[in-house]
Write an enzyme that holds these catalytic residues in place. Structure first.
Site, short mmCIF file in Angstrom:
data_model
loop_
_atom_site.label_atom_id
_atom_site.label_comp_id
_atom_site.label_asym_id
_atom_site.label_seq_id
_atom_site.Cartn_x
_atom_site.Cartn_y
_atom_site.Cartn_z
N SER A 264 0.84 -1.19 0.00
CA SER A 264 0.00 0.00 0.00
C SER A 264 0.88 1.25 0.00
CB SER A 264 -0.91 0.03 1.23
OG SER A 264 -1.56 1.28 1.30
N ASN B 206 -0.11 4.12 0.61
CA ASN B 206 -0.70 5.08 1.54
C ASN B 206 -0.26 4.84 2.98
OD1 ASN B 206 -2.12 6.14 -0.69
ND2 ASN B 206 -3.67 4.55 -0.45
N LYS C 159 0.59 -9.62 -1.44
CA LYS C 159 0.21 -8.59 -2.41
C LYS C 159 1.36 -7.63 -2.60
CE LYS C 159 -3.66 -5.74 -3.76
NZ LYS C 159 -5.05 -5.37 -3.42
N ASN D 36 -0.95 -4.02 -6.49
CA ASN D 36 -1.67 -2.98 -5.75
C ASN D 36 -1.66 -1.68 -6.56
OD1 ASN D 36 -2.95 -1.60 -3.65
ND2 ASN D 36 -1.71 -2.58 -2.09
N THR D 37 -2.08 -0.61 -5.94
CA THR D 37 -2.12 0.69 -6.60
C THR D 37 -0.71 1.21 -6.87
OG1 THR D 37 -2.28 1.80 -4.47
CG2 THR D 37 -4.34 1.27 -5.59
N GLY E 93 -7.55 1.50 -10.87
CA GLY E 93 -8.45 1.51 -12.00
C GLY E 93 -7.75 1.53 -13.34
N GLY F 146 -6.98 -2.47 -12.72
CA GLY F 146 -7.45 -2.08 -14.04
C GLY F 146 -8.25 -3.13 -14.77
N TYR G 126 -11.73 -4.40 -8.06
CA TYR G 126 -11.92 -3.37 -7.04
C TYR G 126 -12.59 -2.14 -7.64
CZ TYR G 126 -9.16 -6.11 -3.79
OH TYR G 126 -8.71 -7.10 -2.98
N SER G 127 -11.83 -1.29 -8.28
CA SER G 127 -12.34 0.00 -8.77
C SER G 127 -13.52 -0.17 -9.71
CB SER G 127 -11.23 0.79 -9.47
OG SER G 127 -10.20 1.08 -8.56
#
Length: 196
Positions: free
Chosen positions: A22, A24, A58, A87-88, A108, A137, A158-159
């Site tokens: 992550s 974040n 992940k 992940n992002t 996404g 994505g 997810y997105s």
């Protein structure tokens, strides 16, 4: 903390994900370094009770080739049940948004190409020795099929669920079945890695 989480959640979980990716969480991605990852996974795997749920790892899409090879080696050595790729991202492809410069993980559609590239990299690095779960994505059957052909055994959404809701899974299932049939595959397993 990860080992404690595994021990606490194993009795009630279908699977557990060790998320070291992550963007974040300050400092979290430092756990992708080989020595730190090896120690982390050793503790987490030891905390899983006998017969406990599978443990997945992940990873981030923002990795150098040497990092990918090291993570793959540690995950295989520690007998992780699967890798979730990816992940992002912290990268910022050209975006048409007033929020394009905001910090944090991007998910996404803008992540799609990078996540697919990383999936291919991890398939090569693992030689198919560990199952791969694609994320990032995926918004339709063609996206899911591209990931399967690149080496994924499963996909995560997810997105796209935010935009289409839970019926997206049914649409992807139908689109994927048609794509598999058109290419002469009887099932996902026979298509996994077929585009490598």
């Amino acid at each position: 903390d990860y080992a404690a989480g595994v021990a606490a959640m194993a009795p009630v979980a279908s699977y557990l994900t060790i998320n070291i990716s992550s963007p974040n969480t300050p400092g979290l991605r430092a756990l992708q370094e080989a020595a730190a990852l090896d120690a982390l996974l050793a503790g987490a795997m030891a905390a899983r009770p006998s017969g406990g749920p599978p443990i997945f790892l992940k990873v981030a899409p923002d990795l150098a080739a040497a990092d990918i090879d090291a993570i793959a080696r540690v995950a295989i050595d520690r007998r992780v049940d699967a890798l979730i790729v990816a992940n992002t991202t912290l990268s910022r492809p050209p975006l048409r948004s007033v929020h394009a410069s905001e910090a944090g993980g991007l998910s996404g559609a803008p992540l799609k190409a990078l996540a697919l590239e990383r999936l291919r990299d991890f398939r090569t690095a693992t030689g198919g020795a560990i199952p791969l779960i694609a994320a990032g994505g995926i918004a339709g059957g063609a996206d899911a099929y591209a990931r399967i052909k690149a080496g994924a055994s499963l996909v995560q959404l997810y997105s796209a669920l935010v935009y289409e809701g839970p019926l997206l899974a049914r649409r992807i299932e139908h689109e994927l079945a048609a794509l598999l049939s058109a290419d002469g595959h009887a099932d996902i397993a026979s298509a996994t890695g077929s585009g490598q």
